[in-house]
Design a protein around this motif. Structure first.
Motif, PDB file in Angstrom:
ATOM      1  N   ILE A  43       0.838  -1.195   0.000  1.00  0.00           N
ATOM      2  CA  ILE A  43       0.000   0.000   0.000  1.00  0.00           C
ATOM      3  C   ILE A  43       0.871   1.242   0.000  1.00  0.00           C
ATOM      4  O   ILE A  43       0.621   2.197  -0.750  1.00  0.00           O
ATOM      5  N   LYS A  44       1.895   1.243   0.829  1.00  0.00           N
ATOM      6  CA  LYS A  44       2.780   2.396   0.976  1.00  0.00           C
ATOM      7  C   LYS A  44       3.398   2.819  -0.350  1.00  0.00           C
ATOM      8  O   LYS A  44       3.464   4.015  -0.659  1.00  0.00           O
ATOM      9  N   ILE A  45       3.859   1.845  -1.148  1.00  0.00           N
ATOM     10  CA  ILE A  45       4.554   2.176  -2.394  1.00  0.00           C
ATOM     11  C   ILE A  45       3.606   2.769  -3.439  1.00  0.00           C
ATOM     12  O   ILE A  45       4.033   3.428  -4.389  1.00  0.00           O
ATOM     13  N   LEU A  46       2.298   2.557  -3.260  1.00  0.00           N
ATOM     14  CA  LEU A  46       1.321   3.160  -4.176  1.00  0.00           C
ATOM     15  C   LEU A  46       1.189   4.659  -3.943  1.00  0.00           C
ATOM     16  O   LEU A  46       0.685   5.377  -4.799  1.00  0.00           O
ATOM     17  N   ARG A  47       1.662   5.117  -2.772  1.00  0.00           N
ATOM     18  CA  ARG A  47       1.422   6.488  -2.309  1.00  0.00           C
ATOM     19  C   ARG A  47      -0.084   6.763  -2.378  1.00  0.00           C
ATOM     20  O   ARG A  47      -0.557   7.539  -3.220  1.00  0.00           O
ATOM     21  N   PRO A  48      -0.843   6.077  -1.513  1.00  0.00           N
ATOM     22  CA  PRO A  48      -2.308   6.097  -1.597  1.00  0.00           C
ATOM     23  C   PRO A  48      -2.952   7.477  -1.618  1.00  0.00           C
ATOM     24  O   PRO A  48      -3.935   7.695  -2.335  1.00  0.00           O
ATOM     25  N   MET A  49      -2.418   8.427  -0.852  1.00  0.00           N
ATOM     26  CA  MET A  49      -3.005   9.766  -0.866  1.00  0.00           C
ATOM     27  C   MET A  49      -2.807  10.427  -2.215  1.00  0.00           C
ATOM     28  O   MET A  49      -3.699  11.108  -2.738  1.00  0.00           O
ATOM     29  N   ASN A  50      -1.631  10.214  -2.814  1.00  0.00           N
ATOM     30  CA  ASN A  50      -1.335  10.738  -4.142  1.00  0.00           C
ATOM     31  C   ASN A  50      -2.279  10.110  -5.164  1.00  0.00           C
ATOM     32  O   ASN A  50      -2.838  10.794  -6.033  1.00  0.00           O
ATOM     33  N   ALA A  51      -2.455   8.787  -5.065  1.00  0.00           N
ATOM     34  CA  ALA A  51      -3.337   8.076  -5.998  1.00  0.00           C
ATOM     35  C   ALA A  51      -4.791   8.501  -5.812  1.00  0.00           C
ATOM     36  O   ALA A  51      -5.543   8.644  -6.783  1.00  0.00           O
TER      37      ALA A  51
ATOM     38  N   LEU B  90      11.670   1.068  -1.782  1.00  0.00           N
ATOM     39  CA  LEU B  90      12.762   0.430  -2.514  1.00  0.00           C
ATOM     40  C   LEU B  90      14.145   0.782  -1.961  1.00  0.00           C
ATOM     41  O   LEU B  90      14.922  -0.120  -1.640  1.00  0.00           O
ATOM     42  N   PRO B  91      14.495   2.067  -1.832  1.00  0.00           N
ATOM     43  CA  PRO B  91      15.821   2.370  -1.280  1.00  0.00           C
ATOM     44  C   PRO B  91      15.986   1.932   0.176  1.00  0.00           C
ATOM     45  O   PRO B  91      17.106   1.658   0.619  1.00  0.00           O
ATOM     46  N   SER B  92      14.866   1.821   0.900  1.00  0.00           N
ATOM     47  CA  SER B  92      14.955   1.404   2.302  1.00  0.00           C
ATOM     48  C   SER B  92      15.046  -0.113   2.431  1.00  0.00           C
ATOM     49  O   SER B  92      15.286  -0.638   3.525  1.00  0.00           O
ATOM     50  N   GLY B  93      14.809  -0.834   1.315  1.00  0.00           N
ATOM     51  CA  GLY B  93      14.913  -2.293   1.330  1.00  0.00           C
ATOM     52  C   GLY B  93      13.640  -3.012   1.721  1.00  0.00           C
ATOM     53  O   GLY B  93      13.622  -4.242   1.853  1.00  0.00           O
ATOM     54  N   GLU B  94      12.535  -2.295   1.872  1.00  0.00           N
ATOM     55  CA  GLU B  94      11.266  -2.925   2.255  1.00  0.00           C
ATOM     56  C   GLU B  94      10.695  -3.786   1.129  1.00  0.00           C
ATOM     57  O   GLU B  94       9.950  -4.734   1.379  1.00  0.00           O
ATOM     58  N   MET B  95      11.010  -3.428  -0.118  1.00  0.00           N
ATOM     59  CA  MET B  95      10.545  -4.191  -1.282  1.00  0.00           C
ATOM     60  C   MET B  95      11.682  -4.287  -2.285  1.00  0.00           C
ATOM     61  O   MET B  95      12.445  -3.327  -2.458  1.00  0.00           O
ATOM     62  N   SER B  96      11.797  -5.432  -2.964  1.00  0.00           N
ATOM     63  CA  SER B  96      12.852  -5.607  -3.959  1.00  0.00           C
ATOM     64  C   SER B  96      12.460  -4.964  -5.272  1.00  0.00           C
ATOM     65  O   SER B  96      11.269  -4.751  -5.551  1.00  0.00           O
ATOM     66  N   LEU B  97      13.448  -4.670  -6.105  1.00  0.00           N
ATOM     67  CA  LEU B  97      13.182  -4.068  -7.412  1.00  0.00           C
ATOM     68  C   LEU B  97      12.374  -5.014  -8.300  1.00  0.00           C
ATOM     69  O   LEU B  97      11.465  -4.590  -9.016  1.00  0.00           O
ATOM     70  N   LYS B  98      12.673  -6.308  -8.243  1.00  0.00           N
ATOM     71  CA  LYS B  98      11.955  -7.290  -9.061  1.00  0.00           C
ATOM     72  C   LYS B  98      10.478  -7.345  -8.678  1.00  0.00           C
ATOM     73  O   LYS B  98       9.590  -7.359  -9.545  1.00  0.00           O
ATOM     74  N   THR B  99      10.220  -7.358  -7.392  1.00  0.00           N
ATOM     75  CA  THR B  99       8.834  -7.389  -6.918  1.00  0.00           C
ATOM     76  C   THR B  99       8.086  -6.135  -7.356  1.00  0.00           C
ATOM     77  O   THR B  99       6.930  -6.203  -7.789  1.00  0.00           O
ATOM     78  N   ALA B 100       8.744  -4.984  -7.265  1.00  0.00           N
ATOM     79  CA  ALA B 100       8.125  -3.714  -7.648  1.00  0.00           C
ATOM     80  C   ALA B 100       7.758  -3.714  -9.129  1.00  0.00           C
ATOM     81  O   ALA B 100       6.682  -3.244  -9.515  1.00  0.00           O
ATOM     82  N   LYS B 101       8.654  -4.238  -9.964  1.00  0.00           N
ATOM     83  CA  LYS B 101       8.402  -4.259 -11.413  1.00  0.00           C
ATOM     84  C   LYS B 101       7.154  -5.082 -11.735  1.00  0.00           C
ATOM     85  O   LYS B 101       6.266  -4.624 -12.473  1.00  0.00           O
ATOM     86  N   TRP B 102       7.056  -6.283 -11.178  1.00  0.00           N
ATOM     87  CA  TRP B 102       5.910  -7.139 -11.465  1.00  0.00           C
ATOM     88  C   TRP B 102       4.628  -6.611 -10.829  1.00  0.00           C
ATOM     89  O   TRP B 102       3.539  -6.751 -11.393  1.00  0.00           O
ATOM     90  N   TYR B 103       4.780  -5.997  -9.697  1.00  0.00           N
ATOM     91  CA  TYR B 103       3.624  -5.384  -9.030  1.00  0.00           C
ATOM     92  C   TYR B 103       3.040  -4.284  -9.913  1.00  0.00           C
ATOM     93  O   TYR B 103       1.821  -4.196 -10.100  1.00  0.00           O
ATOM     94  N   ALA B 104       3.910  -3.465 -10.497  1.00  0.00           N
ATOM     95  CA  ALA B 104       3.464  -2.377 -11.378  1.00  0.00           C
ATOM     96  C   ALA B 104       2.762  -2.936 -12.615  1.00  0.00           C
ATOM     97  O   ALA B 104       1.708  -2.429 -13.024  1.00  0.00           O
TER      98      ALA B 104
END
Length: 277
Positions: A5-13, A69-83
């Protein structure tokens, strides 16, 4: 907050969905398509935030190290497929409404990916892309409620307001963008000229906004609420010309967001359909 949820920036979305909801309120139009449309905008905007973080990893290590991502909470690979999955869901929902809205979701998704991959670092192209997407959400809502003309007009004002704010945000991110060899407007032309461009766009918006009342698109209540946002906009223009420090730019960016939100409220409050005037 859950990292997905955090990486979506829910308020922005959520802010992006306001355009669709506004078109529904202004036109007094409510059905299932509005809900689907708002959700699709939320999902696609969230996907755009994820893919933007994916491509901006090295920049965010400097500018926004607290992000997932920079904090290490989610991997780059996971982020790509999530998007990718989010974009697909958003587009499918767009086609659930009609073909036109489906095409708009595809176009928006393409622009978001290109922005994250390349446009963001190019002079003005990135700013125009984000501003165009903001305006396009109004058109998207206009297609759903069958009022294209009004949605284009409101989308134009959203474009101007967003364009000005994006320039300010680029001024704030100069250090990180320089490290990635970015060619944003502030890097190419400097903060002073950037402040002049941003202030000019803000002032242009302030000058043109009352025209919507004189053209009888909105009633007197629109002007009454609009005055508040105009004061904030003009103060932002004055302040950005006076002080281009990062701390001040960050404040101005927040002021701009508040002013935009108040303007959107003015659109609704000033709607003749809702007030009967």
């Amino acid at each position: 907050m859950n990292v997905y949820i955090k990486i979506l920036r829910p308020m922005n979305a959520f802010m992006a969905t306001i355009a669709v909801l506004l078109m529904a309120l202004i036109n007094d139009f409510y059905n299932l398509n509005i809900i689907i449309g708002a959700l699709s905008v939320f999902i696609i905007t969230g996907a755009g935030n994820v893919i933007n973080d994916y491509y901006d990893y090295n920049i965010d290590v400097i500018n926004k190290p607290e992000r997932p991502l920079p904090s290490g909470e989610m991997s780059l690979k996971t982020a790509k497929w999530y998007a990718i999955i989010l974009f697909l869901f958003g587009v499918i929902m767009g086609f659930m409404i009609n073909i036109s809205t489906g095409i708009i979701t595809i176009l928006s998704s393409i622009i978001l990916v290109l922005y994250a991959y390349s446009f963001k670092m190019q002079c003005l192209i990135g700013n125009i892309s984000v501003a165009l997407l903001t305006g396009l959400t109004f058109v998207y809502g206009g297609v759903i409620v069958n009022n294209i003309n009004l949605s284009i007009i409101l989308g134009f004002f959203a474009f101007l307001m967003t364009f000005a704010r994006e320039i300010i945000k680029d001024m704030e991110d100069i250090i990180g963008d320089l490290k990635e060899n970015g060619k944003t407007f502030p890097i190419v032309y400097g903060s002073k000229k950037s402040s002049i461009l941003s202030a000019s766009l803000i002032i242009l918006t302030c000058i043109l906004s009352p025209i919507l009342y004189y053209l009888k698109i909105f009633n007197i209540y629109y002007i009454m609420i609009l005055v508040i946002s105009l004061i904030i906009f003009l103060y932002s223009a004055y302040t950005v010309l006076k002080d281009q420090s990062n701390s001040n730019l960050h404040k101005i960016s927040k002021y701009m967001k508040i002013a935009m939100f108040i303007t959107f409220i003015a659109f609704v409050v000033g709607s003749p359909i809702l007030t009967g005037i």
